[in-house]
Write a protein that holds these residues in place. Structure first.
Motif, short mmCIF file in Angstrom:
data_model
loop_
_atom_site.label_atom_id
_atom_site.label_comp_id
_atom_site.label_asym_id
_atom_site.label_seq_id
_atom_site.Cartn_x
_atom_site.Cartn_y
_atom_site.Cartn_z
N UNK A 17 0.82 -1.21 0.00
CA UNK A 17 0.00 0.00 0.00
C UNK A 17 0.85 1.25 0.00
N UNK A 18 1.95 1.22 0.76
CA UNK A 18 2.86 2.36 0.78
C UNK A 18 3.53 2.55 -0.58
N UNK A 19 3.92 1.45 -1.20
CA UNK A 19 4.55 1.53 -2.53
C UNK A 19 3.55 2.07 -3.56
N UNK A 24 1.64 6.42 -7.02
CA UNK A 24 0.52 7.31 -7.39
C UNK A 24 0.96 8.76 -7.28
N UNK A 25 1.63 9.10 -6.18
CA UNK A 25 2.07 10.49 -5.99
C UNK A 25 3.08 10.91 -7.05
N UNK A 26 3.98 10.01 -7.40
CA UNK A 26 4.98 10.31 -8.43
C UNK A 26 4.31 10.56 -9.78
N UNK A 27 3.38 9.68 -10.15
CA UNK A 27 2.68 9.85 -11.43
C UNK A 27 1.80 11.09 -11.41
N UNK A 28 1.10 11.32 -10.30
CA UNK A 28 0.23 12.49 -10.20
C UNK A 28 1.02 13.78 -10.30
N UNK A 50 -1.36 0.97 -11.19
CA UNK A 50 -2.39 0.52 -10.25
C UNK A 50 -3.76 0.72 -10.90
N UNK A 51 -4.78 0.18 -10.28
CA UNK A 51 -6.14 0.40 -10.75
C UNK A 51 -6.64 1.76 -10.29
N UNK A 52 -7.60 2.31 -11.02
CA UNK A 52 -8.12 3.63 -10.67
C UNK A 52 -8.79 3.59 -9.29
N UNK A 53 -9.34 2.45 -8.91
CA UNK A 53 -9.93 2.31 -7.58
C UNK A 53 -8.90 2.51 -6.48
N UNK A 54 -7.68 2.08 -6.74
CA UNK A 54 -6.60 2.26 -5.76
C UNK A 54 -6.29 3.74 -5.58
#
Length: 194
Positions: A17-19, A24-28, A50-54
């Protein structure tokens, strides 16, 4: 004595979850800088693997994700001060960190439109930014002063204000060598005199 687990006990996030959150933060961050605050969550999820739900599970609102992306960069630049002091002599750590700060500021400028959406939602993503950066610079200055490299009377906030001014004009200069020379001038200005 038996310790019972209550429902209010906070669990530590799982490593995966941390990874996922970090990816997500890097891509965002990258997509908000490139495309602005309306970068699609589906694209962020795709680039993060990851999935969009994640993405929605970690960040239910767009403003949550924008603010977290900005804060992750702030966390990284602040943490870099102590990390660099473990890896290099204090005078090198300070000068390397100055370059890192200019890179952080460029990202912050790239996020201007996205951060505007956070501010419009009534939040203040900058609430503790300056204090945290001052603390990071203070750590570096304490080490360089103790090593006799910088003057002990140099105030961390004065260095932060100077660095911020340099960082603001860096995109206009479009010459990283000139930015480096200007940072060298600042660095020489705070050095201890024999």
């Amino acid at each position: 004595m038996t310790v019972t687990r209550t429902e209010t006990t906070q669990r530590r996030p799982r490593a995966d979850g941390q990874r996922n959150r970090a990816r997500i933060l890097e891509a965002a961050l990258r997509l908000f800088v490139e495309r602005g605050p309306d970068a699609p969550f589906t694209e962020i999820a795709k680039q993060a693997g990851v999935g969009v739900g994640t993405v929605y599970r970690h960040f239910p609102a767009r403003e949550d994700l924008i603010e977290a992306a900005y804060r992750s960069e702030l966390d990284a630049v602040c943490a870099a001060a102590a990390e660099l002091l473990e890896q290099a002599p204090p005078q090198d750590a300070l000068r390397i960190w100055m370059d890192r700060f200019v890179d952080y500021w460029a990202t912050k400028i790239g996020l201007t439109e996205a951060i505007g959406a956070v501010v419009a939602a009534g939040r203040d993503p900058f609430a503790q930014s300056r204090g945290r950066v001052d603390e990071a610079v203070g750590t570096l200055l304490a080490a360089t002063s103790a090593a006799g490299v910088t003057r002990p009377e140099v105030e961390p906030d004065d260095v932060v204000v100077s660095l911020s001014g340099i960082a603001m004009v860096a995109p206009v200069l479009q010459d990283r060598d000139q930015v480096s020379r200007v940072l060298d001038l600042l660095y020489e200005g705070i050095r201890a005199r024999p």
